[in-house]
Design an enzyme around this catalytic site. Sequence first.
Site, mmCIF file in Angstrom:
data_model
loop_
_atom_site.group_PDB
_atom_site.id
_atom_site.type_symbol
_atom_site.label_atom_id
_atom_site.label_comp_id
_atom_site.label_asym_id
_atom_site.label_seq_id
_atom_site.Cartn_x
_atom_site.Cartn_y
_atom_site.Cartn_z
ATOM 1 N N GLU A 85 -6.178 -2.233 4.346
ATOM 2 C CA GLU A 85 -6.667 -3.300 3.454
ATOM 3 C C GLU A 85 -7.339 -4.409 4.249
ATOM 4 O OE1 GLU A 85 -3.862 -4.683 0.487
ATOM 5 O OE2 GLU A 85 -4.916 -6.591 0.299
ATOM 6 N N LYS A 279 4.533 -7.770 -2.881
ATOM 7 C CA LYS A 279 3.553 -6.811 -2.351
ATOM 8 C C LYS A 279 2.804 -7.465 -1.177
ATOM 9 C CE LYS A 279 -0.555 -4.576 -2.138
ATOM 10 N NZ LYS A 279 -1.731 -4.962 -1.351
ATOM 11 N N ASP A 295 9.921 4.254 9.253
ATOM 12 C CA ASP A 295 9.745 4.934 7.967
ATOM 13 C C ASP A 295 9.468 3.888 6.875
ATOM 14 O OD1 ASP A 295 10.159 6.163 5.532
ATOM 15 O OD2 ASP A 295 11.899 7.310 6.187
ATOM 16 N N HIS A 392 -11.123 -12.578 0.751
ATOM 17 C CA HIS A 392 -11.247 -11.145 0.461
ATOM 18 C C HIS A 392 -12.694 -10.710 0.455
ATOM 19 C CE1 HIS A 392 -7.351 -9.458 -1.432
ATOM 20 N NE2 HIS A 392 -7.113 -10.171 -0.354
HETATM 21 C C1 MEV Z 1 -3.070 -8.543 -1.931
HETATM 22 O O1 MEV Z 1 -2.936 -7.353 -1.182
HETATM 23 C C2 MEV Z 1 -1.798 -9.368 -1.838
HETATM 24 C C3 MEV Z 1 -1.761 -10.613 -2.704
HETATM 25 O O2 MEV Z 1 -2.046 -10.275 -4.065
HETATM 26 C C4 MEV Z 1 -0.381 -11.204 -2.560
HETATM 27 C C5 MEV Z 1 -0.071 -12.344 -3.506
HETATM 28 O O3 MEV Z 1 -0.675 -12.419 -4.598
HETATM 29 O O4 MEV Z 1 0.826 -13.129 -3.151
HETATM 30 C C6 MEV Z 1 -2.814 -11.598 -2.292
#
Ligand code: MEV
Length: 437
Positions: A85, A279, A295, A392
Amino acid sequence: MDKRIEGFSKLTKAEKINWIAQTHFKNPDKAKSILASYWNVNSELQNKHDEFIENTLTNFYMPLGVAPNFKINGAIYTIPMVIEESSVVAAASNAAKFWQSRGGFKAEVLDTLKVGQVHFLFNGDSSLLHSFFEKNKQELIEATNAFSKNMKRRGGGIQSITLNDKSSLIPNYFQLHLHFKTADAMGANFINSCLESIASKLKELARQKHKDLNEGKLEVVMSILSNYVPECLVRASVQCPITEFIPEKGWTGEAFAQKMIQAVEIAHKEPYRAVTHNKGIMNGIDAVVVATGNDFRAIEAGVHAYASKNGSYTSLSNAFIKNDVFHMELVLPLALGTVGGLTKLHPLVQWNMELLGNPDTKTLMKIIAVAGLAQNFAALKSLVTSGIQRGHMKMHLLNILNQMEASQNQKKIAFEYFKNHTVSVKAVGAFLKKNSL
Ligand code: MEV
């Protein structure tokens, strides 16, 4: 064309590739040459990778990047990250730089207990089973002596064994629940071997001493470690006076701190947000877990279970102000290893471990927790200030330019142009048409 095949695993690699290419692809020669283009020219290295799994056809590349300037408990680390990513490594590096001048990250291991269970059914008087277990507990533990001697020397081994009555969940269901320490190994093989020996011994004792159980029948279902390890915990934290907590021009530390705290609070209270929040943390965790040959599925499963430990899914991190100081911390379970598994087999894992100074498992737990906290901090910092798309889109632009096969020169002028223009596939396409250098 028949897509079924018998005995695929017995074919040679070339035969497998031929069959796959002929059966599944419009252009078999092209399909074969794409696979071949990813083979390593060093056949010894290629064989090594071929043997990690079954039916290997080729290698699947993931970028290995590094995030420098991580100050953790006073020492400086350059952290290796394997991730596809765009913007994750850049975000980690930015967070590292931000905190380096504000005291750095602190991290501590809270405990390192791992878990394994023998699941079995018993259709008799549970009080007899309990006394049978108490009488024979030591013998069950001794059944693992062949494996545990070495582990005990390294400071590990079985730490506890309990009998749990789970018959309110499933009729006649009981379990032996064990805690282990596994020193610097992840310990899956050690734990599973111990559990299988204990299960055999349990069956043997139940057969021999059936009178103690008043003829109650005992049947083992399975023996396996658990990836839920809520007592294998590490904490990473940062803190700085609010007056120094300035993300960019135009912000006060107080306003930034309040926004960060609100963002974390939303993730505490609201599961949709909590999942995305966590995430973001796992972006940092997984990238280092993979780079160090651990792992990541086990880590993911254990971390998300831990995030739900109180009955609803919630944030793994926390943020607050105390005495005009902003604090942010992350506590999560990480069952890792620095010996065994891929660690000695994969040359890049060894390289990454050397980059980190060949840490022991506790140190690696700290480094990985810090990578998670850094990622969480960087994501929230973007979200509550400029928004996530600015960063991004910069990386996204490069991906679009590469997809459209832009030249180095086109990339250079595109980066300038898109500093002040919105990035989209359409806009980049139009830009490249106009600037076909
Ligand atoms: C993107 O991979 C992760 C985010 O969505 C985490 C978040 O929203 O805290 C930017």
